[in-house]
Motif scaffolding. Structure first.
Motif, mmCIF file in Angstrom:
data_model
loop_
_atom_site.group_PDB
_atom_site.id
_atom_site.type_symbol
_atom_site.label_atom_id
_atom_site.label_comp_id
_atom_site.label_asym_id
_atom_site.label_seq_id
_atom_site.Cartn_x
_atom_site.Cartn_y
_atom_site.Cartn_z
ATOM 1 N N ARG A 1 0.834 -1.207 0.000
ATOM 2 C CA ARG A 1 0.000 0.000 0.000
ATOM 3 C C ARG A 1 0.869 1.258 0.000
ATOM 4 O O ARG A 1 0.633 2.190 -0.766
ATOM 5 N N TYR A 2 1.907 1.271 0.853
ATOM 6 C CA TYR A 2 2.821 2.419 0.878
ATOM 7 C C TYR A 2 3.515 2.601 -0.465
ATOM 8 O O TYR A 2 3.682 3.723 -0.949
ATOM 9 N N LEU A 3 3.946 1.510 -1.082
ATOM 10 C CA LEU A 3 4.629 1.605 -2.378
ATOM 11 C C LEU A 3 3.730 2.247 -3.429
ATOM 12 O O LEU A 3 4.183 3.076 -4.222
ATOM 13 N N VAL A 4 2.451 1.895 -3.418
ATOM 14 C CA VAL A 4 1.507 2.469 -4.378
ATOM 15 C C VAL A 4 1.168 3.902 -3.988
ATOM 16 O O VAL A 4 1.245 4.822 -4.822
ATOM 17 N N ASP A 5 0.824 4.120 -2.717
ATOM 18 C CA ASP A 5 0.423 5.461 -2.268
ATOM 19 C C ASP A 5 1.532 6.498 -2.451
ATOM 20 O O ASP A 5 1.259 7.659 -2.756
ATOM 21 N N GLU A 6 2.767 6.091 -2.259
ATOM 22 C CA GLU A 6 3.894 7.027 -2.362
ATOM 23 C C GLU A 6 4.463 7.096 -3.779
ATOM 24 O O GLU A 6 5.457 7.773 -4.014
ATOM 25 N N GLY A 7 3.864 6.362 -4.724
ATOM 26 C CA GLY A 7 4.263 6.481 -6.122
ATOM 27 C C GLY A 7 5.465 5.643 -6.529
ATOM 28 O O GLY A 7 6.069 5.899 -7.573
ATOM 29 N N PHE A 8 5.813 4.632 -5.758
ATOM 30 C CA PHE A 8 6.949 3.769 -6.105
ATOM 31 C C PHE A 8 6.520 2.600 -6.993
ATOM 32 O O PHE A 8 7.318 2.048 -7.727
ATOM 33 N N LEU A 9 5.242 2.201 -6.889
ATOM 34 C CA LEU A 9 4.657 1.196 -7.775
ATOM 35 C C LEU A 9 3.381 1.783 -8.360
ATOM 36 O O LEU A 9 2.622 2.462 -7.660
ATOM 37 N N ASP A 10 3.154 1.499 -9.627
ATOM 38 C CA ASP A 10 1.894 1.862 -10.269
ATOM 39 C C ASP A 10 1.003 0.635 -10.252
ATOM 40 O O ASP A 10 1.471 -0.486 -10.437
ATOM 41 N N ARG A 11 -0.291 0.871 -10.037
ATOM 42 C CA ARG A 11 -1.252 -0.242 -10.040
ATOM 43 C C ARG A 11 -2.395 0.129 -10.969
ATOM 44 O O ARG A 11 -3.019 1.179 -10.815
ATOM 45 N N LYS A 12 -2.665 -0.744 -11.949
ATOM 46 C CA LYS A 12 -3.800 -0.553 -12.863
ATOM 47 C C LYS A 12 -4.436 -1.908 -13.105
ATOM 48 O O LYS A 12 -3.768 -2.842 -13.541
ATOM 49 N N ALA A 13 -5.712 -2.012 -12.785
ATOM 50 C CA ALA A 13 -6.495 -3.230 -13.017
ATOM 51 C C ALA A 13 -5.822 -4.461 -12.405
ATOM 52 O O ALA A 13 -5.752 -5.517 -13.020
ATOM 53 N N GLY A 14 -5.284 -4.318 -11.205
ATOM 54 C CA GLY A 14 -4.686 -5.438 -10.496
ATOM 55 C C GLY A 14 -3.299 -5.832 -10.966
ATOM 56 O O GLY A 14 -2.759 -6.844 -10.540
ATOM 57 N N VAL A 15 -2.730 -5.027 -11.862
ATOM 58 C CA VAL A 15 -1.378 -5.286 -12.355
ATOM 59 C C VAL A 15 -0.469 -4.190 -11.824
ATOM 60 O O VAL A 15 -0.798 -2.997 -11.879
ATOM 61 N N TYR A 16 0.674 -4.606 -11.315
ATOM 62 C CA TYR A 16 1.626 -3.672 -10.714
ATOM 63 C C TYR A 16 2.840 -3.530 -11.621
ATOM 64 O O TYR A 16 3.244 -4.469 -12.298
ATOM 65 N N ARG A 17 3.410 -2.329 -11.593
ATOM 66 C CA ARG A 17 4.611 -2.046 -12.376
ATOM 67 C C ARG A 17 5.443 -1.038 -11.593
ATOM 68 O O ARG A 17 4.906 -0.132 -10.975
ATOM 69 N N ARG A 18 6.743 -1.237 -11.631
ATOM 70 C CA ARG A 18 7.657 -0.303 -10.975
ATOM 71 C C ARG A 18 7.498 1.073 -11.620
ATOM 72 O O ARG A 18 7.552 1.211 -12.841
ATOM 73 N N ALA A 19 7.283 2.075 -10.794
ATOM 74 C CA ALA A 19 7.157 3.439 -11.299
ATOM 75 C C ALA A 19 8.528 3.921 -11.752
ATOM 76 O O ALA A 19 9.548 3.567 -11.160
ATOM 77 N N GLU A 20 8.545 4.706 -12.790
ATOM 78 C CA GLU A 20 9.820 5.211 -13.312
ATOM 79 C C GLU A 20 10.503 6.115 -12.299
ATOM 80 O O GLU A 20 11.696 6.062 -12.117
ATOM 81 N N SER A 21 9.719 6.965 -11.636
ATOM 82 C CA SER A 21 10.288 7.873 -10.648
ATOM 83 C C SER A 21 9.255 8.117 -9.569
ATOM 84 O O SER A 21 8.074 8.263 -9.851
ATOM 85 N N ALA A 22 9.725 8.167 -8.354
ATOM 86 C CA ALA A 22 8.817 8.453 -7.231
ATOM 87 C C ALA A 22 9.167 9.782 -6.608
ATOM 88 O O ALA A 22 8.798 10.065 -5.492
ATOM 89 N N SER A 23 9.888 10.619 -7.334
ATOM 90 C CA SER A 23 10.348 11.887 -6.763
ATOM 91 C C SER A 23 9.246 12.917 -6.638
ATOM 92 O O SER A 23 9.388 13.884 -5.920
#
Length: 190
Positions: free
Chosen positions: A160-182
């Motif tokens: 949840r923290y990874l998604v909320d803070e922008g480190f992982l993107d989540r779309k339709a139950g699929v996760y992907r490493r975010a390019e940048s979380a800055s």
């Protein structure tokens, strides 16, 4: 018969190894329960005198048993072994020096023990965890959970923290490493 030893055990694995032998354990237990002679220890332990005479030198030289006015358990040896603590691994693999400065406060034996309450520290940890995910790869939620379980018991909060803070993107139950979380959190709040 073995003489008294003033050399206490200083290593807990040595203590465990010595007492892993059933006859030595029985002899030690008999002495701990009050047997003061070789014959008394043999009777109380349910072994023959030869077994006590074989076990006793190892127990004495390790500092577990003393021979002064009879046989006695050495509390000094036991206390020394009890005080020994194994070195804790306070680092995680592939972490930068900046990550290690924060991680060492939250890592034990290669796992996160807790997540920091302070957002700045938490973001350093999340940045490290983000690096565990391959760029340009889609992850099913089960894959994300398995990877996060290796790092922390509360994998759901970590995800949840990874998604909320922008480190992982989540779309339709699929996760992907975010390019940048800055840019900070994707959802409102701090």
């Amino acid at each position: 018969m073995a003489q008294a030893s003033s050399t206490p055990i200083t290593r807990s694995p040595t203590l465990v190894g010595l007492l892993a032998d059933e006859q030595r354990l029985r002899v030690f237990a008999a002495i701990a329960l009050g047997a003061r002679t070789v014959e008394g220890a043999a009777e109380a332990a349910g072994v023959d005198v030869a077994a006590v005479q074989t076990a006793l030198p190892r127990l004495v030289s390790a500092g577990l048993v003393e021979q002064r006015d009879g046989l006695h358990v050495s509390l000094v040896g036991l206390r020394a072994a009890a005080r020994e603590r194994p070195a804790r691994q306070r680092e995680l693999p592939d972490a930068t020096d900046e990550h290690q400065r924060v991680l060492r406060n939250f890592v034990e034996d290669g796992r996160l023990t807790r997540l920091p309450a302070r957002r700045g520290q938490r973001r350093v940890i999340l940045e490290y965890v983000r690096g565990r995910f391959e760029p340009d790869r889609d992850y099913a939620e089960a894959e994300v959970n398995e990877l996060l379980k290796l790092l922390h018991d509360d994998h759901v909060a970590l995800r949840r923290y990874l998604v909320d803070e922008g480190f992982l993107d989540r779309k339709a139950g699929v996760y992907r490493r975010a390019e940048s979380a800055s840019a900070g959190p994707q959802k409102g709040g701090s």
